[in-house]
Write a protein that holds these residues in place. Sequence first.
Motif, mmCIF file in Angstrom:
data_model
loop_
_atom_site.group_PDB
_atom_site.id
_atom_site.type_symbol
_atom_site.label_atom_id
_atom_site.label_comp_id
_atom_site.label_asym_id
_atom_site.label_seq_id
_atom_site.Cartn_x
_atom_site.Cartn_y
_atom_site.Cartn_z
ATOM 1 N N VAL A 29 51.731 2.413 -0.956
ATOM 2 C CA VAL A 29 50.693 3.310 -0.447
ATOM 3 C C VAL A 29 50.740 3.309 1.075
ATOM 4 O O VAL A 29 51.288 2.398 1.693
ATOM 5 N N SER A 30 50.155 4.344 1.659
ATOM 6 C CA SER A 30 50.133 4.437 3.116
ATOM 7 C C SER A 30 49.093 3.479 3.692
ATOM 8 O O SER A 30 48.172 3.041 3.013
ATOM 9 N N GLU A 31 49.255 3.182 4.963
ATOM 10 C CA GLU A 31 48.307 2.295 5.633
ATOM 11 C C GLU A 31 46.922 2.935 5.708
ATOM 12 O O GLU A 31 45.899 2.239 5.687
ATOM 13 N N ARG A 38 39.842 -0.864 2.219
ATOM 14 C CA ARG A 38 39.154 -1.980 2.886
ATOM 15 C C ARG A 38 37.738 -1.569 3.287
ATOM 16 O O ARG A 38 36.801 -2.367 3.192
ATOM 17 N N ALA A 39 37.584 -0.311 3.763
ATOM 18 C CA ALA A 39 36.251 0.170 4.132
ATOM 19 C C ALA A 39 35.322 0.227 2.920
ATOM 20 O O ALA A 39 34.106 0.083 3.056
ATOM 21 N N ARG A 40 35.880 0.415 1.743
ATOM 22 C CA ARG A 40 35.083 0.428 0.514
ATOM 23 C C ARG A 40 34.900 -0.976 -0.069
ATOM 24 O O ARG A 40 34.370 -1.132 -1.163
ATOM 25 N N SER A 41 35.396 -1.979 0.644
ATOM 26 C CA SER A 41 35.297 -3.389 0.224
ATOM 27 C C SER A 41 36.155 -3.680 -0.996
ATOM 28 O O SER A 41 35.859 -4.601 -1.764
ATOM 29 N N TYR A 42 37.225 -2.911 -1.196
ATOM 30 C CA TYR A 42 38.188 -3.243 -2.243
ATOM 31 C C TYR A 42 39.131 -4.319 -1.726
ATOM 32 O O TYR A 42 39.484 -4.341 -0.549
ATOM 33 N N ARG A 43 39.564 -5.188 -2.623
ATOM 34 C CA ARG A 43 40.529 -6.219 -2.264
ATOM 35 C C ARG A 43 41.937 -5.641 -2.351
ATOM 36 O O ARG A 43 42.353 -5.190 -3.414
ATOM 37 N N VAL A 44 42.650 -5.623 -1.238
ATOM 38 C CA VAL A 44 44.002 -5.080 -1.232
ATOM 39 C C VAL A 44 45.026 -6.079 -0.707
ATOM 40 O O VAL A 44 46.226 -5.782 -0.701
ATOM 41 N N ASP A 45 44.566 -7.250 -0.265
ATOM 42 C CA ASP A 45 45.478 -8.253 0.278
ATOM 43 C C ASP A 45 45.680 -9.370 -0.731
ATOM 44 O O ASP A 45 44.727 -9.835 -1.368
ATOM 45 N N ALA A 46 46.924 -9.800 -0.872
ATOM 46 C CA ALA A 46 47.255 -10.821 -1.870
ATOM 47 C C ALA A 46 46.622 -12.168 -1.537
ATOM 48 O O ALA A 46 46.397 -12.981 -2.430
ATOM 49 N N THR A 47 46.325 -12.411 -0.267
ATOM 50 C CA THR A 47 45.820 -13.716 0.136
ATOM 51 C C THR A 47 44.305 -13.838 -0.033
ATOM 52 O O THR A 47 43.754 -14.911 0.187
ATOM 53 N N GLU A 48 43.628 -12.758 -0.403
ATOM 54 C CA GLU A 48 42.186 -12.840 -0.607
ATOM 55 C C GLU A 48 41.890 -13.503 -1.945
ATOM 56 O O GLU A 48 42.547 -13.210 -2.943
ATOM 57 N N PRO A 49 40.898 -14.388 -1.987
ATOM 58 C CA PRO A 49 40.583 -15.069 -3.249
ATOM 59 C C PRO A 49 39.923 -14.122 -4.236
ATOM 60 O O PRO A 49 39.362 -13.093 -3.865
ATOM 61 N N GLY A 50 39.991 -14.483 -5.521
ATOM 62 C CA GLY A 50 39.380 -13.662 -6.554
ATOM 63 C C GLY A 50 40.374 -12.735 -7.206
ATOM 64 O O GLY A 50 41.579 -12.775 -6.952
ATOM 65 N N THR A 51 39.855 -11.860 -8.066
ATOM 66 C CA THR A 51 40.697 -10.941 -8.824
ATOM 67 C C THR A 51 40.567 -9.536 -8.272
ATOM 68 O O THR A 51 39.461 -9.050 -8.041
ATOM 69 N N GLN A 52 41.689 -8.870 -8.064
ATOM 70 C CA GLN A 52 41.674 -7.486 -7.626
ATOM 71 C C GLN A 52 41.458 -6.581 -8.831
ATOM 72 O O GLN A 52 42.197 -6.650 -9.810
ATOM 73 N N LEU A 53 40.442 -5.724 -8.770
ATOM 74 C CA LEU A 53 40.146 -4.811 -9.864
ATOM 75 C C LEU A 53 40.671 -3.430 -9.520
ATOM 76 O O LEU A 53 40.386 -2.888 -8.447
ATOM 77 N N VAL A 54 41.442 -2.866 -10.425
ATOM 78 C CA VAL A 54 41.984 -1.523 -10.246
ATOM 79 C C VAL A 54 41.088 -0.563 -11.022
ATOM 80 O O VAL A 54 41.036 -0.606 -12.249
ATOM 81 N N THR A 55 40.362 0.311 -10.333
ATOM 82 C CA THR A 55 39.437 1.225 -10.977
ATOM 83 C C THR A 55 39.840 2.665 -10.695
ATOM 84 O O THR A 55 40.581 2.951 -9.751
ATOM 85 N N ALA A 56 39.311 3.570 -11.527
ATOM 86 C CA ALA A 56 39.604 4.988 -11.326
ATOM 87 C C ALA A 56 39.010 5.502 -10.025
ATOM 88 O O ALA A 56 39.504 6.466 -9.443
ATOM 89 N N GLY A 57 37.936 4.863 -9.559
ATOM 90 C CA GLY A 57 37.305 5.301 -8.325
ATOM 91 C C GLY A 57 38.134 5.064 -7.084
ATOM 92 O O GLY A 57 37.804 5.598 -6.019
#
Length: 377
Positions: A29-31, A38-57
Amino acid sequence: MATISWKSLWERSCAGTLPTYRILVPDSVSENVRNVWRARSYRVDATEPGTQLVTAGMSRNLIRSRVKFAAATTAGAIATGIAALPTVLISVFDSVPEGGVITTGIIGTISAAGAGYTGWKYRKDPRRLDRKAKESASAAEWITPERLGWVPGLTKGQDTDEQRLFHLTVVTAQKIARTRAWTHPIMQDHVSRVDLDHAVASIGRRLVELVEIRAELEQMRQTNINAGGGTPADPSTDKQIVAYLRQLTRAFSSMVDRVLALNAYYERLRKLDQQLLMLDQTERSREIGSRVLDVISRTADDENADWRLQELNIEAEAHAESINELLRELTVTAEGFDDLDELDSKIARAQKQVDEQLGLNRAGEQLGQNREQRHLS
């Protein structure tokens, strides 16, 4: 020896947890899209703790400013319509009332201004995805346990070495990001040169390719065995497939080395944590010693106070030298997992050989079918 080492690390760090990671491949994906997420508070970095959720939104604009724009536009249109309705009805039977037109115009102007303001806010919203960004977001590539061959289940579940190795990679990278040294000001220039997210995603992508190529080779091998009724119909093809699998094993060993280098990097950061903590304590002791020396100099003469302060200075310099040495070692260690060019070329050669072999097999099958047809005719 390397395999036993990485498996022991996996058993110690990951064996008791389910693989729930969702790692975004940064290049997919583009930067601009990553900044929006990131502005929507989605986790996009591998080093962030927790589980990344992929949603339709993630590929849509489900944001507050859009809702405000739609609400303001709809409410304005309804209000203008209600204000204009009496004027329209009266004008059917009589002349157009001047006051009704003025009222409708005022309400329409207010509605247009409100819609324009909320529309401008929506357009400037950093969480908004434009048309290009939506296309890029929908094409985002995520590395999941399922892509690496993991199948959940108590009886029919299965796992692969590739998945376990990548699980260990993700956990190690998150441990690195949680160390005190990683966020310490002394590491600012060094951290900027080590892109952990790119390194983790690159390892994951290579492991996914290994799983896919191995699956293709195993399918070819099984087809060859089935065609021969339990024994390879074409022994030369079977030998070639075995040779390819051996090359993939070497490529996997190369990935193991990189993950072990990542773990060694983490261990060096832990040592650096201890040195930084000791340095902070020494600096604080030296500061307190300066204050004590100042008090003593104003109350009584103590020759030993000056010597104690000098010892603290020497200890601080020793800690600083140890930290500089650890930083040099970290730079060398990081090169072990941050360069994947050699492995890329190996996998590309293996993939090319597999494609060539598939082409030869198809050509041989077509030639055999043509001979059978000529024989029957």
